[in-house]
Design a protein around this motif. Structure first.
Motif, PDB file in Angstrom:
ATOM      1  N   ILE A 142       0.806  -1.049   0.029  1.00 15.68           N
ATOM      2  CA  ILE A 142      -0.026   0.013   0.211  1.00 15.68           C
ATOM      3  C   ILE A 142       0.931   1.184  -0.053  1.00 15.68           C
ATOM      4  N   GLY A 143       1.857   1.276   0.864  1.00 15.28           N
ATOM      5  CA  GLY A 143       2.767   2.629   0.695  1.00 15.28           C
ATOM      6  C   GLY A 143       3.440   2.285  -0.450  1.00 15.28           C
ATOM      7  N   LEU A 144       3.831   1.628  -1.352  1.00 15.03           N
ATOM      8  CA  LEU A 144       4.436   1.727  -2.687  1.00 15.03           C
ATOM      9  C   LEU A 144       3.395   2.554  -3.430  1.00 15.03           C
ATOM     10  N   GLN A 145       2.215   1.896  -3.579  1.00 13.05           N
ATOM     11  CA  GLN A 145       1.375   2.649  -4.349  1.00 13.05           C
ATOM     12  C   GLN A 145       1.049   3.859  -4.181  1.00 13.05           C
ATOM     13  N   ASN A 146       0.783   4.198  -2.902  1.00  9.39           N
ATOM     14  CA  ASN A 146       0.665   5.387  -2.582  1.00  9.39           C
ATOM     15  C   ASN A 146       1.675   6.617  -3.088  1.00  9.39           C
ATOM     16  N   VAL A 159      -3.674   7.464 -11.553  1.00 12.01           N
ATOM     17  CA  VAL A 159      -3.864   5.729 -11.738  1.00 12.01           C
ATOM     18  C   VAL A 159      -4.689   5.259 -10.669  1.00 12.01           C
ATOM     19  N   ARG A 160      -5.362   4.422 -11.247  1.00 12.36           N
ATOM     20  CA  ARG A 160      -6.278   3.648 -10.066  1.00 12.36           C
ATOM     21  C   ARG A 160      -5.455   2.621  -9.512  1.00 12.36           C
ATOM     22  N   ARG A 161      -5.648   2.927  -8.121  1.00 11.07           N
ATOM     23  CA  ARG A 161      -5.135   1.867  -7.106  1.00 11.07           C
ATOM     24  C   ARG A 161      -5.796   1.323  -6.364  1.00 11.07           C
ATOM     25  N   GLY A 162      -5.712   0.471  -5.263  1.00  9.65           N
ATOM     26  CA  GLY A 162      -6.708  -0.076  -4.102  1.00  9.65           C
ATOM     27  C   GLY A 162      -6.686  -1.423  -4.252  1.00  9.65           C
ATOM     28  N   LYS A 163      -7.796  -1.892  -4.526  1.00  6.81           N
ATOM     29  CA  LYS A 163      -8.112  -3.487  -4.775  1.00  6.81           C
ATOM     30  C   LYS A 163      -7.950  -3.660  -6.256  1.00  6.81           C
ATOM     31  N   VAL A 164      -6.812  -3.726  -6.552  1.00  8.02           N
ATOM     32  CA  VAL A 164      -6.699  -4.061  -8.054  1.00  8.02           C
ATOM     33  C   VAL A 164      -5.492  -5.202  -8.014  1.00  8.02           C
ATOM     34  N   CYS A 165      -5.126  -5.810  -9.000  1.00  6.31           N
ATOM     35  CA  CYS A 165      -3.924  -6.905  -8.881  1.00  6.31           C
ATOM     36  C   CYS A 165      -2.847  -6.173  -9.422  1.00  6.31           C
ATOM     37  N   MET A 167      -0.552  -6.850 -11.703  1.00  7.17           N
ATOM     38  CA  MET A 167      -0.470  -6.634 -13.100  1.00  7.17           C
ATOM     39  C   MET A 167      -1.427  -5.439 -13.715  1.00  7.17           C
ATOM     40  N   THR A 168      -2.530  -5.230 -13.094  1.00  7.09           N
ATOM     41  CA  THR A 168      -3.346  -4.293 -13.596  1.00  7.09           C
ATOM     42  C   THR A 168      -2.825  -2.906 -12.818  1.00  7.09           C
ATOM     43  N   PHE A 169      -2.283  -2.808 -11.878  1.00  7.04           N
ATOM     44  CA  PHE A 169      -1.720  -1.614 -11.380  1.00  7.04           C
ATOM     45  C   PHE A 169      -0.374  -0.974 -12.023  1.00  7.04           C
ATOM     46  N   ARG A 170       0.446  -2.299 -12.670  1.00  6.34           N
ATOM     47  CA  ARG A 170       1.872  -2.091 -13.335  1.00  6.34           C
ATOM     48  C   ARG A 170       1.353  -1.518 -14.552  1.00  6.34           C
ATOM     49  N   ASP A 171       0.386  -2.205 -15.377  1.00  6.49           N
ATOM     50  CA  ASP A 171      -0.114  -1.482 -16.660  1.00  6.49           C
ATOM     51  C   ASP A 171      -0.726  -0.336 -16.596  1.00  6.49           C
ATOM     52  N   GLY A 172      -1.368   0.240 -15.583  1.00  2.00           N
ATOM     53  CA  GLY A 172      -2.125   1.408 -15.556  1.00  2.00           C
ATOM     54  C   GLY A 172      -0.963   2.506 -15.350  1.00  2.00           C
ATOM     55  N   VAL A 173       0.227   2.013 -14.597  1.00  2.00           N
ATOM     56  CA  VAL A 173       1.346   2.990 -14.179  1.00  2.00           C
ATOM     57  C   VAL A 173       2.036   3.404 -15.421  1.00  2.00           C
ATOM     58  N   LEU A 174       2.596   2.356 -16.269  1.00  2.00           N
ATOM     59  CA  LEU A 174       3.220   2.245 -17.517  1.00  2.00           C
ATOM     60  C   LEU A 174       2.325   3.163 -18.636  1.00  2.00           C
ATOM     61  N   SER A 175       1.201   2.581 -18.720  1.00  2.00           N
ATOM     62  CA  SER A 175       0.437   3.394 -19.615  1.00  2.00           C
ATOM     63  C   SER A 175       0.192   4.825 -19.313  1.00  2.00           C
ATOM     64  N   VAL A 192       9.821   3.540 -12.466  1.00  4.05           N
ATOM     65  CA  VAL A 192      10.025   2.202 -12.903  1.00  4.05           C
ATOM     66  C   VAL A 192      10.866   1.622 -11.711  1.00  4.05           C
ATOM     67  N   PRO A 193      12.027   1.885 -11.003  1.00  7.70           N
ATOM     68  CA  PRO A 193      12.476   0.903  -9.818  1.00  7.70           C
ATOM     69  C   PRO A 193      11.536   0.624  -8.743  1.00  7.70           C
ATOM     70  N   ALA A 194      10.634   1.735  -8.474  1.00  8.31           N
ATOM     71  CA  ALA A 194       9.621   1.702  -7.332  1.00  8.31           C
ATOM     72  C   ALA A 194       8.526   0.572  -7.719  1.00  8.31           C
ATOM     73  N   LEU A 195       8.336   0.644  -9.140  1.00  9.23           N
ATOM     74  CA  LEU A 195       7.420  -0.172  -9.767  1.00  9.23           C
ATOM     75  C   LEU A 195       7.700  -1.732  -9.375  1.00  9.23           C
ATOM     76  N   LYS A 196       9.237  -1.961  -9.903  1.00  5.70           N
ATOM     77  CA  LYS A 196       9.787  -3.419  -9.848  1.00  5.70           C
ATOM     78  C   LYS A 196       9.551  -3.818  -8.322  1.00  5.70           C
ATOM     79  N   LEU A 197      10.005  -2.836  -7.354  1.00  5.29           N
ATOM     80  CA  LEU A 197       9.710  -3.295  -5.856  1.00  5.29           C
ATOM     81  C   LEU A 197       8.516  -3.710  -5.732  1.00  5.29           C
TER      82      LEU A 197
END
Length: 263
Positions: A142-146, A159-165, A167-175, A192-197
């Motif tokens: 949750i902290g990384l998403q925030n 970017v949509r966050r919360g109750k998403v998988c 992969m969905t969060f990663r695709d939304g961030v990259l888009s 991208v480094p934070a997204l990999k973590l």
């Protein structure tokens, strides 16, 4: 002759105090914080058979010392940390040796005065550790998403966050990053480094969740599955019941006022 032992545990060494029935000092000293070393220190000075109670405060290392010393034959007692701390405050000088003396005196009092802590089994401790670590990873996720969404929001990127998988969060961030690059905002090297973590954290979180739910016969697992599947339905049912009760009470008040006006 009976002996009472107080153990003041620290990370490296443990202060030990042995008293007799009258509270007289028999022996005191320190040993390495290890069940075998503590047991050998005590066995060199008194007969283990004559030990009536040996106690220590509830703490991070109390489960390990309690279970191993009890298996070696010591009648162990785990004291509530709050009660022990309040009683030890009456001593003039705060030191490990004095704390061991105070714990030995508390153990010697015995009876209902002692507030004992129930030491759980090894399987319960392992299940608790699993739940604690999983909760920690949930907080990290949750902290990384925030953090990621908060950085993007400064540039008007939502970017949509919360109750998403993951992969969905990663695709939304990259888009969203690709859309930002079209506007001349380059954030890929930062996000991208934070997204990999975030991805690795979600992967490990899934591993712990599968491990937790793997044993369907475990009561801990059944409770966890109930919380995941039924907690939202339970909260929704409580909300609907409270909402209907408040609506009924408002209707009764309105009817009462209408009857008074007609009268």
């Amino acid at each position: 002759m009976a002996y009472f032992i107080g153990l003041d545990v620290s990370q490296r060494r443990t202060a030990i105090c042995i008293l007799d029935d009258d509270g007289a000092m028999i022996a005191e000293g320190t040993a390495l914080t290890s069940p075998s070393d503590i047991y050998q220190w005590i066995a060199k000075r008194i007969d283990i058979v004559l030990v009536r109670r040996a106690g220590l405060e509830a703490g991070a290392m109390s489960f390990w010392l309690y279970t191993d010393l009890a298996a070696m034959g010591l009648p162990m007692v785990c004291l509530e940390a709050y009660q022990a701390a309040q009683l030890l405050k009456t001593q003039r000088n705060k030191a490990d040796r004095n704390d061991a003396r105070g714990l030995a005196q508390i153990i010697r009092l015995g009876g209902r005065f002692l507030r004992r802590v129930e030491v759980r089994s090894r399987s319960s401790q392992e299940a608790r550790m699993l739940l604690t670590m999983r909760q920690y990873l949930v907080g990290q996720k949750i902290g990384l998403q925030n953090s990621i969404t908060g950085l993007l929001k400064q540039f008007g990127l939502v970017v949509r966050r919360g109750k998403v998988c993951a992969m969905t969060f990663r695709d939304g961030v990259l888009s969203t990053i690709s859309q930002a690059e079209e506007r001349g905002v380059f954030l890929r090297a930062i996000i991208v480094p934070a997204l990999k973590l975030h991805d690795s954290t979600c992967a490990e979180l899934s591993t712990l969740t599968r491990h937790l739910c793997g044993d369907s016969s475990s009561s801990t697992c059944r409770g966890f599955i109930y919380l995941r599947a039924g907690h939202r339905r339970q909260l929704r049912g409580r909300f609907l019941r409270s909402h209907s009760q408040s609506e009924n009470s408002r209707c009764h008040r309105r009817r009462g006022r209408a009857v008074q006006i007609e009268a």
